[in-house]
Design an enzyme around this catalytic site. Structure first.
Site, PDB file in Angstrom:
ATOM      1  N   CYS A 113      -3.878  14.546  62.104  1.00 50.58           N
ATOM      2  CA  CYS A 113      -3.848  16.083  62.912  1.00 50.58           C
ATOM      3  C   CYS A 113      -5.282  16.492  62.485  1.00 50.58           C
ATOM      4  CB  CYS A 113      -2.853  17.136  62.557  1.00 50.58           C
ATOM      5  SG  CYS A 113      -1.230  16.393  62.936  1.00 50.58           S
ATOM      6  N   HIS A 254      -6.452  23.811  63.655  1.00 47.85           N
ATOM      7  CA  HIS A 254      -4.548  22.795  64.764  1.00 47.85           C
ATOM      8  C   HIS A 254      -4.020  23.699  64.817  1.00 47.85           C
ATOM      9  CE1 HIS A 254      -2.191  20.285  64.637  1.00 47.85           C
ATOM     10  NE2 HIS A 254      -1.443  19.735  63.498  1.00 47.85           N
ATOM     11  N   ASN A 284       2.297  21.073  69.532  1.00 47.32           N
ATOM     12  CA  ASN A 284       0.968  20.729  68.410  1.00 47.32           C
ATOM     13  C   ASN A 284       0.980  19.031  69.557  1.00 47.32           C
ATOM     14  OD1 ASN A 284       0.540  18.336  66.375  1.00 47.32           O
ATOM     15  ND2 ASN A 284       2.093  19.758  64.624  1.00 47.32           N
TER      16      ASN A 284
HETATM   17  O1  UT7 Z   1       0.126  18.661  62.424  1.00 47.69           O
HETATM   18  C1  UT7 Z   1       0.979  18.399  61.685  1.00 47.69           C
HETATM   19  C2  UT7 Z   1       1.373  19.087  60.558  1.00 47.69           C
HETATM   20  N1  UT7 Z   1       2.668  19.463  60.859  1.00 47.69           N
HETATM   21  C3  UT7 Z   1       3.192  20.873  60.537  1.00 47.69           C
HETATM   22  O2  UT7 Z   1       1.781  21.482  59.988  1.00 47.69           O
HETATM   23  C4  UT7 Z   1       4.226  21.676  60.988  1.00 47.69           C
HETATM   24  C5  UT7 Z   1       5.575  21.726  59.897  1.00 47.69           C
HETATM   25  N2  UT7 Z   1       6.238  22.389  59.147  1.00 47.69           N
HETATM   26  C6  UT7 Z   1       7.154  23.057  59.826  1.00 47.69           C
HETATM   27  O3  UT7 Z   1       6.458  23.528  60.864  1.00 47.69           O
HETATM   28  C7  UT7 Z   1       7.983  24.109  60.463  1.00 47.69           C
HETATM   29  O4  UT7 Z   1       8.988  23.394  58.567  1.00 47.69           O
HETATM   30  C8  UT7 Z   1       9.097  23.234  61.269  1.00 47.69           C
HETATM   31  C9  UT7 Z   1       9.098  24.000  62.446  1.00 47.69           C
HETATM   32  C10 UT7 Z   1       9.116  21.888  60.998  1.00 47.69           C
HETATM   33  C11 UT7 Z   1      10.579  23.290  60.804  1.00 47.69           C
HETATM   34  O5  UT7 Z   1      11.090  25.420  60.119  1.00 47.69           O
HETATM   35  P1  UT7 Z   1      11.156  25.613  59.043  1.00 47.69           P
HETATM   36  O6  UT7 Z   1      11.337  27.160  58.634  1.00 47.69           O
HETATM   37  O7  UT7 Z   1      10.386  25.164  57.449  1.00 47.69           O
HETATM   38  O8  UT7 Z   1      12.749  25.186  58.580  1.00 47.69           O
HETATM   39  P2  UT7 Z   1      13.511  24.508  58.352  1.00 47.69           P
HETATM   40  O9  UT7 Z   1      12.696  22.594  57.899  1.00 47.69           O
HETATM   41  O10 UT7 Z   1      13.618  24.800  57.461  1.00 47.69           O
HETATM   42  O11 UT7 Z   1      15.257  24.300  58.551  1.00 47.69           O
HETATM   43  C12 UT7 Z   1      15.823  25.886  58.731  1.00 47.69           C
HETATM   44  C13 UT7 Z   1      17.082  25.479  59.804  1.00 47.69           C
HETATM   45  C14 UT7 Z   1      17.569  24.308  59.385  1.00 47.69           C
HETATM   46  O12 UT7 Z   1      19.119  23.937  59.064  1.00 47.69           O
HETATM   47  P3  UT7 Z   1      20.066  24.759  57.891  1.00 47.69           P
HETATM   48  O13 UT7 Z   1      20.084  23.509  56.870  1.00 47.69           O
HETATM   49  O14 UT7 Z   1      19.170  25.643  57.091  1.00 47.69           O
HETATM   50  O15 UT7 Z   1      21.720  24.793  57.906  1.00 47.69           O
HETATM   51  C15 UT7 Z   1      17.435  23.054  59.994  1.00 47.69           C
HETATM   52  O16 UT7 Z   1      18.007  22.454  60.152  1.00 47.69           O
HETATM   53  O17 UT7 Z   1      17.100  24.833  60.667  1.00 47.69           O
HETATM   54  C16 UT7 Z   1      17.450  23.759  61.070  1.00 47.69           C
HETATM   55  N3  UT7 Z   1      16.975  23.191  62.296  1.00 47.69           N
HETATM   56  C17 UT7 Z   1      16.999  23.934  63.742  1.00 47.69           C
HETATM   57  N4  UT7 Z   1      17.009  24.738  64.119  1.00 47.69           N
HETATM   58  C18 UT7 Z   1      17.754  24.751  65.775  1.00 47.69           C
HETATM   59  C19 UT7 Z   1      15.419  22.917  62.149  1.00 47.69           C
HETATM   60  N5  UT7 Z   1      14.725  21.974  63.357  1.00 47.69           N
HETATM   61  C20 UT7 Z   1      15.583  23.286  64.546  1.00 47.69           C
HETATM   62  C21 UT7 Z   1      15.749  23.232  65.876  1.00 47.69           C
HETATM   63  N6  UT7 Z   1      16.502  24.064  66.331  1.00 47.69           N
HETATM   64  N7  UT7 Z   1      15.211  22.824  66.109  1.00 47.69           N
END
Ligand code: UT7
Length: 329
Positions: A113, A254, A284
């Site tokens: 990225c 980005h 993204n």
């Molecule tokens: O471009 C390269 C660089 N990439 C990035 O910069 C991405 C950086 N990361 C992010 O943008 C975020 O970490 C994400 C959007 C990927 C995830 O958001 P988050 O607030 O960090 O969520 P998390 O991974 O901590 O997950 C929280 C909860 C989990 O459930 P439990 O374990 O708390 O029950 C996940 O399983 O959200 C759940 N979850 C979802 N729920 C509904 C993860 N993806 C989804 C989804 N829909 N699509």
């Protein structure tokens, strides 16, 4: 002083739109979760048969037209991508052929990225260090939908396809690239990967069965890295150019997650009105995201000569980079 300058910008996105409502039918997710956690509502998906060089070609044509430069005047083409048409040859060579840019050397850069920032810095070095290079095409282009696992809700809601391009020239004066910073921290290389399909785990029935040809990400770790590294990169280029955050007219980051953009802008004390945002429409798009949001802003006539643009990228590697640009030809 001699500076590399942006002479023209362009972008292209596929027609097909994948909405959050579509994704609700594919994995266990909701429009509410996706919008509130990422800021994304739609992404564009390339149809079968369309590859990275096709999107790059259309973005490049627009950038060349805006710059008033013919393909034959290009000395070098750099394509930043992690999803080239194929492992070999480089997408940049396929693009060179499509454009008929027969005098141009061509190669790809993979800095995920941060790829566009890496490519921009590389092009700047070529321009400033040699009289042989006068016009360079820098493209960020991705068809990420080919490496996204549409059964994995952690990643499939995030990514889309598209391309953005800039034509760089050089000249004496105030305007152009003022400062550049590139960084990498390989200790975080396991946080965002496509594990198979390379020399460590070449394609096999087993790697296919284990879905190892798709992107895998430890999202929250990458999130923390991004929020920490954006202000650090910004500080480096601002210091090099002897400017401060108050001098910044537009912050062009980005487009990975709206919460990352908000947190970084807050840390930098840069007001939200100065932040370019299009993640809601495209998701993204890795290396394509910065040139695309830039080209859209140019289309909307946002910038005026003398504006200071702070471009910041971050991504797999882990890589980071920034470029400070005084707008104008
Ligand atoms: O471009 C390269 C660089 N990439 C990035 O910069 C991405 C950086 N990361 C992010 O943008 C975020 O970490 C994400 C959007 C990927 C995830 O958001 P988050 O607030 O960090 O969520 P998390 O991974 O901590 O997950 C929280 C909860 C989990 O459930 P439990 O374990 O708390 O029950 C996940 O399983 O959200 C759940 N979850 C979802 N729920 C509904 C993860 N993806 C989804 C989804 N829909 N699509």
């Amino acid at each position: 002083m001699l500076k590399a300058r942006i002479l023209g910008t362009g972008y292209d996105v596929p027609e097909d739109v994948l909405s959050n409502a579509d994704l609700e039918k594919m994995v266990q997710t909701s429009d509410d979760w996706i919008v509130s956690r990422t800021g994304i509502s739609y992404r564009r998906i390339a149809c079968n048969g369309t590859a990275t060089s096709d999107l790059a070609y259309r973005a490049s044509r627009s950038a060349l037209e805006e710059a008033g430069i013919a393909p034959q005047e290009l000395d070098l083409i750099i394509v930043a991508t992690m999803t080239p048409d194929m492992p070999m040859p480089a997408a940049a060579c396929l693009l060179q052929h499509l454009l008929g840019a027969s005098k141009a050397a061509a190669f790809d850069i993979n800095a995920a990225c941060t790829g566009f920032i890496y490519a921009l810095a590389t092009a700047e070095s070529f321009l400033l260090s040699s009289k042989k290079y006068n016009h360079i095409l820098v493209v960020g282009a991705e068809v990420l939908s080919r490496v996204v696992d549409f059964t994995d809700r952690n990643t499939c809601v995030l990514f889309g396809d598209g391309a953005g391009a800039v034509v760089l020239g050089k000249g004496e004066g105030e305007n152009g690239i003022l400062a550049t910073y590139l960084g990498a921290d390989g200790t975080g290389s396991g946080l965002l990967t496509i594990p198979a399909g390379g020399s460590r785990s070449p394609a096999s029935q087993e790697t296919l069965a284990q879905r190892m040809h798709y992107m895998q990400m430890q999202g929250s770790e990458v999130f923390k890295f991004a929020v920490k590294s954006i202000p650090e990169c910004a500080a480096r280029v601002l210091e090099e150019a002897d400017l401060s955050t108050e001098d910044v007219d537009y912050l062009v980051m980005h487009q990975a997650n709206i919460r990352i953009l908000q947190a970084a802008a807050k840390k930098l004390s840069i007001p939200w009105e100065k932040v370019l945002v299009n993640i809601g429409n495209y998701g993204n798009i890795s290396a394509a995201s910065i040139p695309l949001v830039l080209a859209e802003a140019v289309d909307h006539k946002k910038f005026k000569t003398g504006d200071i643009l702070l471009l910041v990228g971050f991504g797999a590697g882990l890589t980071t980079g920034a470029s400070l640009v005084r707008w104008g030809r």
